[in-house]
Design an enzyme around this catalytic site. Sequence first.
Site, short mmCIF file in Angstrom:
data_model
loop_
_atom_site.label_atom_id
_atom_site.label_comp_id
_atom_site.label_asym_id
_atom_site.label_seq_id
_atom_site.Cartn_x
_atom_site.Cartn_y
_atom_site.Cartn_z
N LYS A 87 22.80 14.78 -7.68
CA LYS A 87 24.20 14.76 -7.22
C LYS A 87 25.10 14.42 -8.40
CE LYS A 87 26.39 12.97 -3.05
NZ LYS A 87 26.37 11.82 -2.14
C1 E4P Z 1 27.71 11.78 0.76
O1 E4P Z 1 27.27 12.68 0.11
C2 E4P Z 1 28.92 11.02 0.39
O2 E4P Z 1 28.68 10.27 -0.75
C3 E4P Z 1 29.33 10.16 1.55
O3 E4P Z 1 29.29 10.97 2.72
C4 E4P Z 1 30.65 9.47 1.40
O4 E4P Z 1 31.01 8.88 2.63
P1 E4P Z 1 32.17 7.79 2.78
O5 E4P Z 1 33.47 8.46 2.49
O6 E4P Z 1 32.06 7.33 4.19
O7 E4P Z 1 31.87 6.72 1.78
#
Ligand code: E4P
Length: 217
Positions: A87
């Site tokens: 990622k």
């Molecule tokens: C996933 O890939 C993201 O990092 C995550 O969904 C972020 O979520 P949040 O905005 O609730 O922190």
Amino acid sequence: MKFFIDTANLEQIRQAQEMGILDGVTTNPSLMAKENVKGKEAVMAHYKAICNLVDGPVSAEVFATDFEGMIKEGQELAQIDPKITVKVPCTRDGIRAIKYLSGKGIATNCTLVFSVGQALLAAKAGATFVSPFIGRLDDISEDGISLVEHIVRIYRTYGYKTQVLAASIRHTNHIIRCLDAGADVATCPLKAIEGLLNHPLTDKGLAIFIQDAAKMK
Ligand code: E4P
């Protein structure tokens, strides 16, 4: 639409896996920090433990923010397990890193995406997944679901292979709206997944069936 769970918590991952509906996992540095994982070895071991629990892709985010650091870390992460998807944040260096890593056959997830332009760059760089953040856009009075719809439309029009992974999902209705928007994947907190089960008529109907079944004992 595939279902990923958005957590680094092993117990929650286990619970979703047991339901038999889990297609993968996404993590980020904030979710990892919540699990009190400290030091590189422990971080790597935690990702491995997640990979051992699930059958599908597991997103592991680079902590570096410069190109050299991201590609070094990305290649190390990819060696943990074939399920790892690296990622990478949607920055100038991040897009370069995605191009480099996807050229090496490493799966990538372009994260922190808040616009169609960013999603276009992610697709052109060869990202496996693009992660538009729905909840964080809703938090600032924008429409996260509209962004997902827009990205899906553009990817389909131009034939980009990058999968749209709706992220920052906060509640069950976001999941339903992602289905309508045509997202390939939704990554969700366990609570939002469990919310899909809830219906008062199911509870009411089951209570009656239990009562009537007892009459036949
Ligand atoms: C996933 O890939 C993201 O990092 C995550 O969904 C972020 O979520 P949040 O905005 O609730 O922190």
